[in-house]
Structure formats: structure tokens, C-alpha cells
Design a protein around this motif. Structure first.
Motif, PDB file in Angstrom:
ATOM      1  N   PRO A  70       0.803  -1.229   0.000  1.00 17.06           N
ATOM      2  CA  PRO A  70       0.000   0.000   0.000  1.00 17.06           C
ATOM      3  C   PRO A  70       0.831   1.273   0.000  1.00 17.06           C
ATOM      4  CG  PRO A  70      -0.980  -1.615   1.474  1.00 17.06           C
ATOM      5  CD  PRO A  70       0.325  -2.205   1.013  1.00 17.06           C
ATOM      6  N   ALA A  71       1.997   1.258   0.660  1.00 14.39           N
ATOM      7  CA  ALA A  71       2.835   2.460   0.714  1.00 14.39           C
ATOM      8  C   ALA A  71       3.290   2.902  -0.676  1.00 14.39           C
ATOM      9  CB  ALA A  71       4.053   2.208   1.605  1.00 14.39           C
ATOM     10  N   LEU A  72       3.400   1.951  -1.609  1.00 14.27           N
ATOM     11  CA  LEU A  72       3.817   2.278  -2.975  1.00 14.27           C
ATOM     12  C   LEU A  72       2.646   2.334  -3.946  1.00 14.27           C
ATOM     13  CD1 LEU A  72       7.034   0.068  -3.392  1.00 14.27           C
ATOM     14  CD2 LEU A  72       6.855   2.418  -2.560  1.00 14.27           C
ATOM     15  N   ASP A  73       1.522   1.730  -3.573  1.00 12.87           N
ATOM     16  CA  ASP A  73       0.412   1.572  -4.501  1.00 12.87           C
ATOM     17  C   ASP A  73      -0.623   2.688  -4.413  1.00 12.87           C
ATOM     18  OD1 ASP A  73      -0.803   0.055  -6.552  1.00 12.87           O
ATOM     19  OD2 ASP A  73      -2.250  -0.750  -5.125  1.00 12.87           O
ATOM     20  N   GLU A  74      -0.616   3.451  -3.319  1.00 12.35           N
ATOM     21  CA  GLU A  74      -1.659   4.446  -3.129  1.00 12.35           C
ATOM     22  C   GLU A  74      -1.519   5.603  -4.111  1.00 12.35           C
ATOM     23  OE1 GLU A  74       0.578   6.788   0.553  1.00 12.35           O
ATOM     24  OE2 GLU A  74      -1.256   5.640   0.901  1.00 12.35           O
ATOM     25  N   ASP A  75      -2.636   6.281  -4.333  1.00 15.04           N
ATOM     26  CA  ASP A  75      -2.695   7.424  -5.264  1.00 15.04           C
ATOM     27  C   ASP A  75      -2.165   7.062  -6.647  1.00 15.04           C
ATOM     28  OD1 ASP A  75      -3.749   9.083  -3.294  1.00 15.04           O
ATOM     29  OD2 ASP A  75      -1.752   9.679  -2.603  1.00 15.04           O
ATOM     30  N   GLU A  76      -2.612   5.885  -7.146  1.00 13.79           N
ATOM     31  CA  GLU A  76      -2.215   5.429  -8.482  1.00 13.79           C
ATOM     32  C   GLU A  76      -0.696   5.339  -8.634  1.00 13.79           C
ATOM     33  OE1 GLU A  76      -4.142   7.971 -11.265  1.00 13.79           O
ATOM     34  OE2 GLU A  76      -6.104   7.053 -10.955  1.00 13.79           O
ATOM     35  N   GLN A  77      -0.048   4.770  -7.631  1.00 16.18           N
ATOM     36  CA  GLN A  77       1.405   4.541  -7.627  1.00 16.18           C
ATOM     37  C   GLN A  77       2.199   5.829  -7.862  1.00 16.18           C
ATOM     38  OE1 GLN A  77      -0.250   2.689 -10.515  1.00 16.18           O
ATOM     39  NE2 GLN A  77      -1.234   1.555  -8.873  1.00 16.18           N
ATOM     40  N   THR A  78       1.728   6.927  -7.272  1.00 17.28           N
ATOM     41  CA  THR A  78       2.379   8.223  -7.485  1.00 17.28           C
ATOM     42  C   THR A  78       3.866   8.179  -7.158  1.00 17.28           C
ATOM     43  OG1 THR A  78       0.348   9.455  -7.053  1.00 17.28           O
ATOM     44  CG2 THR A  78       2.421  10.646  -6.778  1.00 17.28           C
ATOM     45  N   VAL A  79       4.218   7.547  -6.045  1.00 22.39           N
ATOM     46  CA  VAL A  79       5.614   7.554  -5.618  1.00 22.39           C
ATOM     47  C   VAL A  79       6.505   6.739  -6.549  1.00 22.39           C
ATOM     48  CG1 VAL A  79       5.545   5.504  -4.132  1.00 22.39           C
ATOM     49  CG2 VAL A  79       7.062   7.394  -3.540  1.00 22.39           C
ATOM     50  N   ARG A  81       6.323   6.943  -9.859  1.00 25.09           N
ATOM     51  CA  ARG A  81       6.372   7.576 -11.167  1.00 25.09           C
ATOM     52  C   ARG A  81       7.361   8.734 -11.188  1.00 25.09           C
ATOM     53  NH1 ARG A  81       2.264   5.218 -13.879  1.00 25.09           N
ATOM     54  NH2 ARG A  81       0.672   4.248 -12.579  1.00 25.09           N
ATOM     55  N   MET A  82       7.849   9.044 -12.387  1.00 25.90           N
ATOM     56  CA  MET A  82       8.935   9.996 -12.531  1.00 25.90           C
ATOM     57  C   MET A  82       8.564  11.394 -12.067  1.00 25.90           C
ATOM     58  SD  MET A  82      10.984  11.075 -15.976  1.00 25.90           S
ATOM     59  CE  MET A  82       9.607  12.037 -16.602  1.00 25.90           C
ATOM     60  N   ASP A  83       7.310  11.827 -12.374  1.00 23.34           N
ATOM     61  CA  ASP A  83       6.971  13.219 -12.104  1.00 23.34           C
ATOM     62  C   ASP A  83       6.922  13.535 -10.616  1.00 23.34           C
ATOM     63  OD1 ASP A  83       4.787  11.645 -11.744  1.00 23.34           O
ATOM     64  OD2 ASP A  83       3.413  12.825 -12.966  1.00 23.34           O
ATOM     65  N   GLN A  84       6.543  12.527  -9.784  1.00 21.84           N
ATOM     66  CA  GLN A  84       6.490  12.764  -8.358  1.00 21.84           C
ATOM     67  C   GLN A  84       7.168  11.647  -7.564  1.00 21.84           C
ATOM     68  OE1 GLN A  84       2.634  13.841  -6.835  1.00 21.84           O
ATOM     69  NE2 GLN A  84       2.104  14.974  -8.668  1.00 21.84           N
ATOM     70  N   GLY A  85       7.919  10.847  -8.235  1.00 23.32           N
ATOM     71  CA  GLY A  85       8.536   9.709  -7.579  1.00 23.32           C
ATOM     72  C   GLY A  85       9.783  10.067  -6.793  1.00 23.32           C
ATOM     73  N   CYS A  86      10.424   9.025  -6.270  1.00 21.02           N
ATOM     74  CA  CYS A  86      11.618   9.187  -5.443  1.00 21.02           C
ATOM     75  C   CYS A  86      12.758   9.769  -6.280  1.00 21.02           C
ATOM     76  CB  CYS A  86      12.008   7.828  -4.884  1.00 21.02           C
ATOM     77  SG  CYS A  86      13.535   7.817  -3.974  1.00 21.02           S
ATOM     78  N   SER A  87      13.390  10.803  -5.774  1.00 18.71           N
ATOM     79  CA  SER A  87      14.463  11.458  -6.519  1.00 18.71           C
ATOM     80  C   SER A  87      15.814  10.796  -6.280  1.00 18.71           C
ATOM     81  CB  SER A  87      14.536  12.937  -6.123  1.00 18.71           C
ATOM     82  OG  SER A  87      14.798  13.050  -4.728  1.00 18.71           O
ATOM     83  N   ASP A  88      15.864   9.889  -5.316  1.00 14.55           N
ATOM     84  CA  ASP A  88      17.135   9.243  -4.988  1.00 14.55           C
ATOM     85  C   ASP A  88      16.936   7.734  -4.936  1.00 14.55           C
ATOM     86  OD1 ASP A  88      19.464   9.223  -2.200  1.00 14.55           O
ATOM     87  OD2 ASP A  88      19.798   8.950  -4.327  1.00 14.55           O
ATOM     88  N   CYS A  89      16.484   7.186  -6.063  1.00 14.25           N
ATOM     89  CA  CYS A  89      16.201   5.760  -6.152  1.00 14.25           C
ATOM     90  C   CYS A  89      17.515   5.013  -6.388  1.00 14.25           C
ATOM     91  CB  CYS A  89      15.221   5.503  -7.295  1.00 14.25           C
ATOM     92  SG  CYS A  89      14.783   3.775  -7.491  1.00 14.25           S
ATOM     93  N   TYR A  90      17.917   4.200  -5.412  1.00 15.31           N
ATOM     94  CA  TYR A  90      19.228   3.555  -5.476  1.00 15.31           C
ATOM     95  C   TYR A  90      19.378   2.695  -6.729  1.00 15.31           C
ATOM     96  CZ  TYR A  90      19.068   4.785  -0.497  1.00 15.31           C
ATOM     97  OH  TYR A  90      18.932   5.453   0.686  1.00 15.31           O
ATOM     98  N   CYS A  91      18.365   1.882  -7.014  1.00  9.04           N
ATOM     99  CA  CYS A  91      18.517   0.951  -8.130  1.00  9.04           C
ATOM    100  C   CYS A  91      18.622   1.690  -9.466  1.00  9.04           C
ATOM    101  CB  CYS A  91      17.379  -0.065  -8.148  1.00  9.04           C
ATOM    102  SG  CYS A  91      15.724   0.647  -8.262  1.00  9.04           S
ATOM    103  N   LEU A  92      17.765   2.683  -9.680  1.00  9.07           N
ATOM    104  CA  LEU A  92      17.816   3.430 -10.935  1.00  9.07           C
ATOM    105  C   LEU A  92      19.094   4.248 -11.057  1.00  9.07           C
ATOM    106  CD1 LEU A  92      14.128   4.631 -11.419  1.00  9.07           C
ATOM    107  CD2 LEU A  92      15.417   3.120 -12.940  1.00  9.07           C
ATOM    108  N   ASN A  93      19.534   4.836  -9.941  1.00  7.97           N
ATOM    109  CA  ASN A  93      20.785   5.601  -9.975  1.00  7.97           C
ATOM    110  C   ASN A  93      21.956   4.703 -10.354  1.00  7.97           C
ATOM    111  OD1 ASN A  93      19.508   7.952  -9.316  1.00  7.97           O
ATOM    112  ND2 ASN A  93      20.121   7.969  -7.171  1.00  7.97           N
ATOM    113  N   ARG A  94      22.035   3.548  -9.720  1.00  5.27           N
ATOM    114  CA  ARG A  94      23.124   2.611 -10.037  1.00  5.27           C
ATOM    115  C   ARG A  94      23.037   2.143 -11.484  1.00  5.27           C
ATOM    116  NH1 ARG A  94      23.734  -1.762  -5.243  1.00  5.27           N
ATOM    117  NH2 ARG A  94      25.249  -2.533  -6.763  1.00  5.27           N
TER     118      ARG A  94
END
Length: 390
Positions: A70-79, A81-94
Motif C-alpha cells: 500500500p505504501a507504494l500503490d496508493e494514489d495510483e502509484q504516485t511515488v 512515477r517519474m513526475d512525483q517519484g523518489c528522486s534518490d532511487c538507489y537501483c535506478l541511480n546505479r
């Protein structure tokens, strides 16, 4: 020991076979990724997974997901997505920094960590880490496959190898579908060009000849008012049909596809002899949205030319919060909504609906017409660079 190796071998073979069958069943990227992800999770006895498609180090999208907490799924998976998602995503950064080139079994999920910081009671379903598997094809980045289950499951080396093999299949499938879609687009463009050429060489020329003939007959029938009036009507209708055909031919031709929305619409207005006042924010739209905006705008501008009795049109593209807005407005006679079928409303509404946009028309009698299209979260905006023309 031998039996265990045989069982592992058959499991890996069966997994790859089933995933391969799934990957070859569709030409829709999102449908294919979703189905493959669900099947992979079930076969690997995992609960949660998601796939990012990566376009460059600044652009990605959540292309598939299954049983997000639920922590990731709420509000249509807002967190997610790129426009409002995590700005320091370890996996994507690596991944973007070329530090994730093979399957990694345990990465702490920064999105889940952020969710807990914002709300200590956020439901993460017991997840803290995930495995990350890069999706590549011939060394080119395609995306990232993340798999998770409560309890930080330790993957065996042969399981990680299997995941890398499946990830390569997924990457190859994404490229195959993209190439298929590109080829389809090329065939559509080729057919549109052929239709435009045929319309120009046959129908348009015949309409032009009809218009000239009508003018000639009109000049010869001055002494017979009834005939002159009828021929005058024919002349007017043929001129209108000629202009409509010219507009249709221009829309069919692919030359304008590289134009921005405002450039394409300004050209349309000028071709119809309208004065165009253009005010646009510099906004990067994906291709589907851009072409849809152009088509809706062209329809609205043509209606201005045909019905408004005004020689001026205002074209505006702007952003407000997370909404992009296209407006086509004139100061003509209005009343577009009072005559069923006159305004091409159905066509514009259908085009807007296809991209999830809303379309509204305000057309009070004698107060002009305003067509407005609003779209949520479909663009990357550069807010400070705007221009005005006209």
C-alpha cells in the motif's frame, strides 16, 4: 546431488519456456510486460514486482507492477512515477551510472524508506529490500526488473543467472515490439502520403475545375437570375470543398510531424488565411499526445475559418500545476453548440479521450468560441522558456 541439479535444470528450462511463450503472444509492450511479470513472480514464489522502462537518465516510467505494498500503490502509484517519484532511487541511480550490470540480490528500496519517513504507519507489507535485474539488449539500456518478498529472500546463484536470462528475453522483446510499432508507423505514414497524393491529383483538381466552370457559367447567365443564383451557389460550395480538401491533404501529409504543436497549428491557420496569435510554453510532449493535440487544434482552427466569420485565431499552449492546456479561441459569431454536428465535436472528443484528456467548448452566441483541451501528467515541462507571436 544429481537429482537436485536435474530438478534445477528442469525448473530453469520450464521458466524460460513459459516466459518466452508469454513474451511472444502480444505486440503491446505494457500487456506483455505485465503478463510476464506476473508469471515470473508465481514461478519464483515471490509476492511483489515491478518493471521500469528507462529512456535516458532523466526519464523512466512504471511499465508493469504486481501486488505493490500500500505504501507504494496508493494514489495510483504516485511515488513510483517519474513526475512525483523518489528522486534518490538507489537501483535506478546505479543502473543509469552503469554500476548495475548484472542481477543484484538485495537493494534497500529508497521509495519504501521515504514512505516510512513521511508516514511511520505506512504499510510496506514487510518489504524493505528487492532484487534488481537490468534489462538490456546488446549493451543498450532498456529498463529494470525489481522483485521482492518479505524477509529478504536470498537468491541462489543459479536463480540469479535464470533471472538475468529472463531479463535478456524481456529486453529483446521490448526492442522487437518497438521496432514493430516503428514499422507500422512507417507503413501508416506511407499510406497517408499515398492518399494525400491521390486526393491532390484527382479530387482536388476536379474541384478546382468545377469551381472555374461555375464561375464561367455564372458570367454567361447574367440575364437569367434564377440560373445565376444556382450557379453562384455551386461556385461557393465548390470553393468551400476545395479549401476543405486542401486542409485534409495537408493533415494527411507527414511533413508537419516534426513540428511542435504550436508551429503545426500556426501553419494550419496561415494556410487558411487566418491571422494567428500564438503564445506557447516550451513543453516536451510524447509523440502520441503531440499528434493528438495537433489534430484537435486543426479541427478547431478549420471551424474558426469556416464558421466563425472571424479572420483571427488565438493559439495557446500552457501548463498549470500538473496540467497542460491547449486553447484555440476566436472572437467570431459563436453559437457552435447550437447546430448539431456543425462543430466536429464528436471527433475532437474521441481524440481527447484516446489520450485521457478532457475537452471543453465555450461558444456563446456573438461572443466567439473557445476550445480547450486539458491533460494531466503526460508531459515534461520547461516552464521558464515561453514565446509569443502574432
Amino acid at each position: 546431488m544429481h537429482d537436485q541439479q536435474t530438478e534445477t535444470y528442469h525448473f530453469a528450462l520450464n521458466t524460460q519456456r513459459e516466459i518466452s511463450e508469454t513474451l511472444n503472444q502480444s505486440t503491446d509492450i505494457y500487456e506483455t510486460l505485465q503478463s510476464s511479470l506476473e508469471k515470473l513472480l508465481k514461478m519464483m514464489n515471490l509476492t511483489t514486482g515491478w518493471i521500469f522502462l528507462v529512456y535516458d537518465e532523466h526519464q523512466y516510467e512504471l511499465a508493469a507492477h504486481h501486488q505493490l505494498p500500500p505504501a507504494l500503490d496508493e494514489d495510483e502509484q504516485t511515488v513510483m512515477r517519474m513526475d512525483q517519484g523518489c528522486s534518490d532511487c538507489y537501483c535506478l541511480n546505479r543502473y543509469n551510472e552503469d554500476r548495475l550490470t548484472e542481477a543484484v540480490q538485495s537493494i534497500r528500496c529508497a521509495r519504501l524508506t521515504d514512505a516510512k519517513k513521511l508516514n511511520p504507519n505506512a504499510d510496506t507489507s514487510g518489504l524493505t529490500h528487492h532484487a534488481s535485474v537490468p534489462l538490456t539488449i546488446r549493451g543498450a539500456k532498456v529498463g529494470l526488473l525489481n522483485l521482492a518478498t518479505p524477509g529478504m529472500r536470498e537468491f541462489r546463484d543459479d536463480e540469479l543467472l535464470l533471472l538475468e536470462s529472463v531479463a535478456y528475453q524481456i529486453g529483446a522483446t521490448v526492442e522487437r515490439i518497438r521496432l514493430y510499432n516503428k514499422q507500422s508507423d512507417m507503413l501508416i505514414t506511407k499510406e497517408r502520403t499515398r492518399l494525400a497524393r491521390d486526393l491532390h491529383d484527382s479530387v482536388k483538381q476536379k474541384l478546382f475545375a468545377l469551381s472555374l466552370t461555375a464561375k464561367g457559367v455564372e458570367s454567361l447567365s447574367k440575364d437569367v437570375p434564377t440560373i445565376q443564383e444556382a450557379v453562384s451557389d455551386i461556385s461557393t460550395l465548390s470553393q468551400e470543398a476545395l479549401f476543405e480538401m486542401q486542409s485534409l491533404i495537408w493533415q494527411l501529409r507527414p511533413e508537419h510531424e516534426e513540428d511542435s504543436v504550436c508551429d503545426a497549428l500556426e501553419k494550419q491557420a496561415l494556410r487558411l488565411g487566418l491571422n494567428a496569435h500564438v503564445q506557447c510554453a516550451c513543453i516536451s510532449l510524447n509523440e502520441t499526445v503531440q499528434q493528438t493535440f495537433i489534430k484537435i487544434g486543426q479541427e478547431a482552427i478549420f471551424n474558426t475559418y469556416k464558421h466563425s466569420k472571424s479572420n483571427t485565431v488565438k493559439i495557446e499552449l500552457k501548463t498549470h500545476d500538473d496540467i497542460v492546456v491547449l486553447t484555440i479561441e476566436d472572437e467570431g459569431v459563436g453559437g457552435a453548440l447550437t447546430i448539431p454536428g456543425r462543430f466536429g465535436m464528436k471527433s475532437m472528443q474521441e481524440r481527447a479521450a484516446q489520450i485521457g484528456a478532457t475537452l471543453s467548448v465555450d461558444s456563446p452566441t456573438n461572443k466567439g468560441t473557445k476550445v480547450e483541451v486539458q491533460l494531466h501528467k503526460e508531459v515534461t515541462c520547461i516552464e521558464n522558456d515561453c514565446f509569443t507571436r502574432g
